[in-house]
Write an enzyme that holds these catalytic residues in place. Structure first.
Site, short mmCIF file in Angstrom:
data_model
loop_
_atom_site.label_atom_id
_atom_site.label_comp_id
_atom_site.label_asym_id
_atom_site.label_seq_id
_atom_site.Cartn_x
_atom_site.Cartn_y
_atom_site.Cartn_z
N THR A 60 0.86 -1.18 0.00
CA THR A 60 0.00 0.00 0.00
C THR A 60 0.90 1.23 0.00
OG1 THR A 60 -0.12 0.31 2.41
CG2 THR A 60 -1.61 -1.33 1.46
N CYS A 61 0.27 2.41 0.08
CA CYS A 61 1.07 3.63 0.11
C CYS A 61 1.91 3.74 1.39
CB CYS A 61 0.18 4.86 -0.04
SG CYS A 61 -1.09 5.01 1.23
N ASN A 62 1.52 3.01 2.44
CA ASN A 62 2.21 3.12 3.72
C ASN A 62 3.09 1.92 4.06
OD1 ASN A 62 1.32 5.69 4.50
ND2 ASN A 62 -0.65 4.85 5.16
N GLU A 92 -8.05 3.03 11.35
CA GLU A 92 -8.76 3.19 10.08
C GLU A 92 -9.19 1.83 9.53
OE1 GLU A 92 -7.53 2.40 6.89
OE2 GLU A 92 -5.48 1.81 7.32
N ASP A 93 -10.23 1.86 8.66
CA ASP A 93 -10.85 0.64 8.16
C ASP A 93 -10.26 0.14 6.85
OD1 ASP A 93 -12.65 0.48 10.27
OD2 ASP A 93 -14.09 1.80 9.28
N GLN A 94 -9.63 1.00 6.07
CA GLN A 94 -9.21 0.66 4.72
C GLN A 94 -8.24 -0.52 4.69
OE1 GLN A 94 -7.24 3.83 2.61
NE2 GLN A 94 -7.58 2.90 0.61
N GLN A 119 -7.67 -4.10 2.24
CA GLN A 119 -6.39 -4.33 1.56
C GLN A 119 -5.80 -5.68 1.96
OE1 GLN A 119 -4.54 -0.76 2.99
NE2 GLN A 119 -4.99 0.39 1.12
N GLY A 128 -14.74 27.30 -2.30
CA GLY A 128 -13.41 26.71 -2.39
C GLY A 128 -13.43 25.52 -3.32
N GLY A 148 -10.30 23.36 -3.39
CA GLY A 148 -9.12 22.57 -3.04
C GLY A 148 -9.50 21.23 -2.43
#
Length: 412
Positions: A48-50, A110-112, A116, A184, A186
């Site tokens: 993953t990204c982490n 977190e649940d993600q 994964q 906004g 962003g």
């Protein structure tokens, strides 16, 4: 057979390193095949990204070192030595449990990560590199994580300021069926749009100084209405909620310029502030800004930490159960071989007696049942002893002895 983990994660490796140590699907397949060629038949990769971590079962220390070398060879452009994490045995299983529960995630609880982890196991199984033991430890970790999420609800204490703000609006004035003006374009504003849609706002208007930015937002949320920046006050009469998240260095909504018709709620997600705090003094108007929300986020963070401590006992219990299963499963092949040998003896005996004695079909079935029950009774206590052997050394000794005594096929 021992469980091991190797890899890198955000704890030790910064993003520029993690970006270079990431597995594509083809790289996963190549890695797992190379592991199998080194006699490591059970292997799963969580990328993953982490984190980019490898979970596997091995029989000998040399195989563990081979996996370490294989990991380093997979990313020759990066010296991963100083970033590499390494766990074995109970420590590895405990780490896997914490991964599944979100306790090792950048955003605590977190649940993600749970999805994964499931995907990683499915991939390994599909490629033929996950068997009974790996399936068991990962599924046990997932089951424990689900229990933690159900009983303790850690992830229901949000740490995102945008999400907390939208939740507070929902709690105080409601969002469903209402018209909302978002100023906004962003990341913070787009995140707010996501949550507004989730909570079924009836109409969403997007206002930005730069029309092209607002149009880009509309591509993702085509139902949004684009409002020119200079018309923002005019829309007050047409909406119940105003949310602002711009990068403006000064106030963009001032009380003295707002007119008499006002929305019922303001949410200011900007730093510096976008919305005049004087709106908070108007009776009947709900006003939320980062000061209010930060207190809630801090309280949620403290509550999450308390729940994490509660979850540790659930994880500890789960790890012990998995370790017990793994300990017993080491003898499964020997026990299965004993029972198979028992079945062969029953069949040989029945075949011999059928040739010597004229038996009816019913008598043959009864004879087979009696012979099988007698041999199973003889094996019952030895099998129970095998299941309760404490050390790997004892298990190996008994396996070798039983293979010799009963002429069983080697378990390895």
């Amino acid at each position: 057979m021992e469980f091991g983990i190797l890899g890198i994660n955000y704890h030790k490796a910064k993003l520029n390193i993690r970006d270079q140590v990431a597995f594509t699907d083809s790289m996963k397949m190549e890695f797992m095949q190379a592991a199998a060629d080194s006699s490591v038949e059970q292997c799963m990769i969580l990328s993953t990204c982490n984190r980019s971590e490898v979970y596997f079962f091995y029989d000998q220390e040399s195989q563990y070192e081979s996996m370490r070398g294989l990991y380093q060879q997979t990313f020759p452009m990066v010296d991963v030595t100083e970033y590499l994490i390494s766990f074995t045995g109970k420590d590895a299983i405990s780490y896997l449990y914490r991964i599944a529960a979100g306790l090792e995630s950048l955003v605590l609880g977190e649940d993600q990560i749970l999805g994964q982890l499931k995907d990683a196991l499915d991939f390994a199984r599909t490629m033929g590199h996950s068997k009974k033991e790996l399936n068991k430890v990962v599924r046990d970790a997932i089951t424990c994580a689900k229990r933690i999420k159900t009983e303790l609800r850690i992830s229901e204490k949000p740490l995102s300021v945008s999400y907390v703000g939208i939740q507070e609006l929902k709690r105080r004035v409601g969002i469903g069926g209402k018209s909302v003006l978002v100023i906004g374009s962003g990341k913070t504003a787009v995140l707010a749009l996501k949550y507004l849609k989730e909570y079924q706002a009836a109409q969403i208007m997007v206002c930005s100084r730069t029309l092209s930015h607002a149009s880009a937002v509309r591509e993702e949320y085509p139902e949004a209405i684009i409002v020119p920046f200079e018309k923002r006050y005019e829309r007050f009469a047409q909406c119940e909620i105003v949310i602002s998240a711009t990068a403006s260095p000064h106030l963009i909504l001032k009380k003295e310029e707002a007119g008499e018709i006002l929305p019922e709620a303001f949410l200011d997600l900007a730093t510096p502030r976008d919305i005049d705090p004087a709106f908070a003094d108007i009776p009947g108007v709900t006003f939320l800004n980062l000061d209010t929300l930060s207190e809630i986020v801090d309280e949620n963070r403290r509550e999450r930490q308390r729940l994490v401590e509660e979850s540790r006992q659930l994880i500890c219990d789960g790890v012990e159960e998995t370790m017990e299963w793994l300990k017993v499963s080491r003898m499964d092949s020997t026990i299965e071989s004993l029972q198979q040998r028992c079945g062969e003896i029953v069949e040989d005996s029945c075949e011999y007696l059928n040739r010597k004695i004229d038996l009816s079909s019913r008598e043959r079935k009864l004879l087979r049942k009696v012979l099988n029950a007698s041999l199973q009774r003889l094996l019952h206590e030895p099998i129970q002893e095998l299941k309760h052997l404490e050390s790997a050394e004892e298990q190996d000794m008994y396996q070798e002895l039983l293979e010799r005594l009963f002429q069983l096929k080697p378990s390895k």
